[in-house]
Design an enzyme around this catalytic site. Structure first.
Site, PDB file in Angstrom:
ATOM      1  N   CYS A 133       0.922  -1.131  -0.053  1.00 24.67           N
ATOM      2  CA  CYS A 133       0.062  -0.049   0.011  1.00 24.67           C
ATOM      3  C   CYS A 133       0.785   1.169  -0.086  1.00 24.67           C
ATOM      4  O   CYS A 133       0.539   2.433  -0.734  1.00 24.67           O
ATOM      5  CB  CYS A 133      -1.122  -0.030   1.290  1.00 24.67           C
ATOM      6  SG  CYS A 133      -0.193  -0.576   2.650  1.00 24.67           S
ATOM      7  N   HIS A 264      -3.079   6.035   4.515  1.00 25.57           N
ATOM      8  CA  HIS A 264      -1.699   6.306   4.922  1.00 25.57           C
ATOM      9  C   HIS A 264      -1.332   7.939   4.586  1.00 25.57           C
ATOM     10  O   HIS A 264      -1.716   8.218   3.147  1.00 25.57           O
ATOM     11  CB  HIS A 264      -0.809   5.168   4.265  1.00 25.57           C
ATOM     12  CG  HIS A 264      -1.076   3.833   4.728  1.00 25.57           C
ATOM     13  ND1 HIS A 264      -1.879   3.722   5.835  1.00 25.57           N
ATOM     14  CD2 HIS A 264      -0.577   2.630   4.295  1.00 25.57           C
ATOM     15  CE1 HIS A 264      -2.006   2.266   6.115  1.00 25.57           C
ATOM     16  NE2 HIS A 264      -1.190   1.694   5.073  1.00 25.57           N
TER      17      HIS A 264
END
Ligand code: A2P
Length: 358
Positions: A133, A264
């Site tokens: 990710c 994130h």
């Protein structure tokens, strides 16, 4: 592309990413002829909705892939290690969200905005890997800068949300936050000594998922530590950027788990061969697919996890020239780690696979 659509299996359908894969398949109207939802025996009999119908979750077995054309895997590395080759042998093309096959030279590692043509190499093992990710959102933003100015070196620090670890981690952080919010009694008038005494309960909170309490903490430890002192998550960012974008780019990372729920964030410093101004970088990023620039300091506009959650685009802002080197840029990059960082990227790969190769 088959006119009547594809038989698609989701492995790990009950997990955070698997669930989102089902959601994205529906939202993007992926041509699904038949949907097979797979998880552990614990979930057998549960149902999950897809296009207004309830689908029963079945236990993953070696026979699960009969007639399946595309398998979206997100049930952990050990499950992929065992079942992806079985699925591949059965003629199912696996798009694997785990790290297990990412650095295998016979497995393409793909971010559709960056290296879509690599998908062509899927047929060696019938497996395509979805990158980490943190790597995905970074390389999406780096690609237009690299094309224009050749990136030499990247220094990245990540601020990764607990959803990246799974549902249990979200639960653990919320429980710890509640417990500590109730236990820590302090008011501004009490002073800092009193605050120190009040945060005593900080030390006694139960932890199961992470090695330390994650509520109100930053843990500089994601995945296991390696012999060179880096965490595996940090090395994944180096290895995967080399495979997806350019092996000549030098990259050093510090990856940190922070108590955010979804999305994130990354502080990325880039050194380039050619000079690139902040304004030019803004222009390039604004017109690049999958990127949205949020960068208006006069209005306090910059990427935040709250803005990225549920968004397909990767958000980039705080774009500024690094004044400590001749050719450098700083960026703040935020993306939904479950969507672009996992489920969306996997479905985008499936879309190209279905359109061009199946
Ligand atoms: P289950 O819900 O039945 O345990 P997360 O990372 O969000 O916790 O999700 C992990 C996913 O991987 C879940 O769908 C989980 O299913 C699945 N999973 C875990 N162990 C197995 C297993 N042995 N076989 C198949 N699926 C598994």
């Amino acid at each position: 592309m088959r006119q009547d659509g594809h038989k698609v299996a989701v492995v790990g359908a009950t997990g955070a990413v698997g669930n989102m894969m089902i959601n994205v398949l529906e939202k993007r109207a992926f041509p699904v002829r038949e949907l097979v939802l797979l998880a552990s025996g614990r979930s057998q009999g549960r149902t999950l909705p897809f296009r207004g119908k309830d689908y029963e979750v079945r236990e993953l077995t070696e026979k699960s892939f009969k007639g399946v054309e595309i398998g979206l895997f997100s049930a952990g590395g050990a499950i992929s290690a065992k079942f992806a080759p079985i699925a591949g042998e059965a003629g199912c093309v696996v798009i694997d969200n785990t790290a297990h096959f990412r650095m295998d030279p016979d497995v393409p590692l793909v971010v559709p905005e960056v290296n879509p043509d690599a998908i062509a190499g899927y047929s060696k093992k019938n497996i395509i890997a979805n990158p980490n990710c943190s790597t995905i959102q970074m390389v999406v933003a780096l690609k237009p800068i690299h094309d224009e100015a050749r990136i030499k070196r990247v220094v990245v620090s990540t601020y990764q949300s607990v959803s990246g670890t799974g549902k249990d981690a979200i639960e653990e952080m919320l429980n710890q936050s509640r417990e500590l919010s109730n236990a820590v009694r302090w008011s501004k008038e009490d002073g800092m000594d009193a605050l120190l005494r009040a945060i005593g309960p900080y030390k006694k909170v139960e932890t199961k998922v992470y090695p330390h309490r994650i509520a109100f903490e930053c843990i500089p430890h994601i995945d296991v530590f390696l012999e060179n002192g880096y965490s595996k998550e940090e090395m994944k960012m180096s290895w995967e950027t080399a495979k997806i974008l350019d092996p000549n780019i030098k990259l050093t990372a510090t990856t940190v788990r922070v108590p955010t729920i979804l999305g994130h964030s990354e502080a990325v410093n880039v050194e380039t061969e050619k000079k690139i101004t902040a304004q030019r970088a803004r222009e390039l990023l604004s017109s690049f697919p999958g990127v949205k620039v949020l960068d208006d300091l006069s209005k306090n506009v910059y990427p935040l996890t709250a803005l990225a959650a549920g968004e397909y685009d990767t958000l980039v802002g705080r774009i500024r020239e690094d004044e400590s080197v001749p050719n450098g840029l700083n960026l703040w990059i935020v993306s939904d780690n479950i969507l672009k960082g996992a489920a969306l990227n996997a479905v985008q790969i499936a879309e190209i696979l279905a359109r061009k190769y199946l």
